[in-house]
Design an enzyme around this catalytic site. Structure first.
Site, short mmCIF file in Angstrom:
data_model
loop_
_atom_site.label_atom_id
_atom_site.label_comp_id
_atom_site.label_asym_id
_atom_site.label_seq_id
_atom_site.Cartn_x
_atom_site.Cartn_y
_atom_site.Cartn_z
N TYR A 148 32.50 32.39 35.99
CA TYR A 148 31.69 33.43 36.62
C TYR A 148 32.35 34.77 36.36
CZ TYR A 148 29.58 36.26 40.37
OH TYR A 148 28.94 37.23 41.08
N ASP A 243 39.18 37.42 32.08
CA ASP A 243 38.69 37.84 33.39
C ASP A 243 39.69 37.33 34.42
OD1 ASP A 243 37.52 38.31 35.80
OD2 ASP A 243 35.52 37.60 35.21
N LYS A 271 39.51 41.84 43.44
CA LYS A 271 40.13 41.06 44.52
C LYS A 271 41.53 41.59 44.87
CE LYS A 271 36.74 37.52 43.98
NZ LYS A 271 36.11 36.98 42.79
C1 LIG Z 1 34.76 37.56 42.07
C2 LIG Z 1 34.72 37.55 40.60
C3 LIG Z 1 34.07 38.53 39.85
C4 LIG Z 1 33.19 39.57 40.49
O1 LIG Z 1 33.90 40.41 41.33
P1 LIG Z 1 33.09 41.20 42.47
O2 LIG Z 1 34.13 42.10 43.07
O3 LIG Z 1 32.57 40.15 43.40
O4 LIG Z 1 32.00 41.94 41.79
C5 LIG Z 1 34.22 38.54 38.48
N1 LIG Z 1 34.97 37.61 37.86
C6 LIG Z 1 35.60 36.64 38.53
C7 LIG Z 1 36.44 35.66 37.79
C8 LIG Z 1 35.49 36.56 39.91
O5 LIG Z 1 36.08 35.56 40.58
#
Ligand SMILES: *Cc1c(COP(=O)(O)O)cnc(C)c1O
Length: 435
Positions: A148, A243, A271
């Site tokens: 994701y 990511d 995060k």
């Molecule tokens: C949470 C998440 C996102 C998106 O971050 P948001 O701050 O919710 O927009 C993108 N990539 C990964 C791997 C994530 O866990």
């Protein structure tokens, strides 16, 4: 107080919420649709614990989905935010906090020769993809099934009819033309990736992966697979994008790049980097980041980007992580939890696998070895998880309300919290719940 008792204040807030917010929430998984029932509304967080609006207390293993590596309301983070707030909430102009956090981030991640702050992980990913496309002059992006990357249009995509065909939208509102720039590949599969490269190599701008995939359960990858991606990206001139929105500052100060000793061309953060405030970051090779406006022609901007409160919370968090040797402590607590849960699973004869990377853990509610691909996650998991989730909730243990969400330990968790979780799981399995 018994966490199983009714929650009249949560129920009343939820009744109001659904009249004003879609499904009563601001992010879909919070709505409890995957587990049934109504969401719990919280009043405050203290260290490893949450208190709901009805006064019930829970040990929190959701950790706001990842940011809270120091636990709730860490005194040094709160103090930094409070002091900063008194000097103004936003300037829309440069300030020292941005520079200090950027330096701290790069100190632990030398591959981020240049980086930019944005306001969410989603924004970090869409910006990094734009840089990769702008720098290479190519359009196609390869993503992996089960990873994701936020709700970026071109990444809300299912695999197409064949491996080497472009994807189809997995969300309404995403034009097919956007999805048609994305190729979807299974994780853990060099041959499948090579087939995509054979068909589309010269069109690929970026290959984006969660190096520690943690959004469809925890699908730990072989280092050799990630190395393979690195090598192929070099061969075809595509940008490898890690990511690290979850893994960054979670699996270590240097994230997955340091864990695997693989240098991505670009990487995205969110995060933890904002210490609980809305902050994202993207960065990487200087020659690529030189395409970002106003140096180059890749436009990317943000009114609240680098805002003082987010920078202060992020810097305070990274400072504590650096100074207090938190990762060794998290690893030790994670190992204790792993050994104890594995003991319980064996003793109770439960078909499940405990999967862990440092302070990230996931209970795969299925027989056999932990899955490494999305297709390897049993459709049974959700059915088994729902009653287990509600049992845990009733005993004061809070998980993210979905079988596919990972759980987190924080520096505020202690053996006492691990004890409580193990007792609750043991009793649940003894009663056949989640089995
Ligand atoms: C949470 C998440 C996102 C998106 O971050 P948001 O701050 O919710 O927009 C993108 N990539 C990964 C791997 C994530 O866990």
């Amino acid at each position: 107080m018994d966490a199983a008792a009714p929650r009249p204040r949560s129920e009343a807030l939820y009744a109001r919420a659904v009249e004003v917010l879609p499904a009563g929430v601001n992010s879909p998984v919070r709505a409890f649709r995957a587990v049934g029932g109504t969401p719990v509304f919280f009043e405050r967080g203290e260290g490893a614990e949450l208190v709901d609006v009805d006064g019930r207390r829970y040990v929190d293993f959701c950790g706001s989905w990842g940011p809270l590596i120091l636990g709730h309301a860490h005194p040094r983070v709160v103090a930094a935010v409070r002091e900063t707030a008194e000097r103004g909430l936003t300037f829309g102009a440069p300030h020292g906090g941005e520079v200090a956090l950027a330096e701290a981030v790069r100190e632990a991640n030398a591959h981020l020769e240049r980086l930019r702050f944005v306001s969410s992980g989603t924004e970090a990913v869409l910006s990094a993809i734009r840089v990769a496309r702008g720098a290479t002059g190519r359009a196609a992006v390869v993503k992996f099934d089960g990873c994701y990357h936020g709700h970026v249009d071109s990444l809300l995509v299912h695999a197409g009819s064949g491996l080497a065909t472009f994807g189809t939208p997995s969300s309404a509102g995403v034009p097919a033309a956007f999805a048609e720039t994305t190729l979807v590949c299974p994780l853990d599969n060099e041959a499948a990736f090579d087939e995509i490269v054979r068909h589309h190599g010269p069109a690929i701008a970026a290959v984006i992966i969660e190096p520690v995939p943690a959004n469809h359960g925890l699908l730990l990858q072989r280092r050799a697979f990630l190395e393979h991606l690195r090598r192929r990206c070099d061969e075809i001139g595509a940008c490898l994008v890690f990511d690290e929105v979850i893994s960054g500052f979670r699996v270590g100060l240097g994230g997955a790049a340091a864990l695997f000793k693989i240098r991505p061309d670009l990487a995205t953060y969110g995060k933890i980097v904002g210490g609980g405030l809305p902050v994202g970051a993207y960065g990487g090779r200087q020659d690529l980041m030189a395409h970002v406006a106003p140096l180059g022609r890749v436009y990317q901007a943000g009114t609240l980007s680098g805002n003082p409160l987010g920078m202060a919370a992020g810097l305070a968090t990274l400072t504590v992580l650096r100074e207090e040797g938190i990762y060794a402590k998290l690893e030790a607590l994670g190992a204790t939890l792993e050994a104890r849960v594995n003991g319980i699973l064996r003793r109770r004869g439960v078909e499940a696998a405990f999967v862990r990377q440092g302070s990230i853990f996931w209970l795969a509610l299925q027989a056999g070895a932990p899955p490494r691909t999305a297709a390897g996650v049993s459709s049974d998991a959700a059915r088994r998880f729902a009653p287990l989730f509600h049992y845990c909730l009733s005993k004061g243990v809070y998980f993210g309300p979905s079988a596919y969400e990972v759980a987190f330990l924080s520096a505020a968790h202690t053996e006492h919290h691990v004890d409580l979780l193990c007792q609750v799981l043991d009793r649940a399995f003894a009663e056949g719940i989640g089995t």
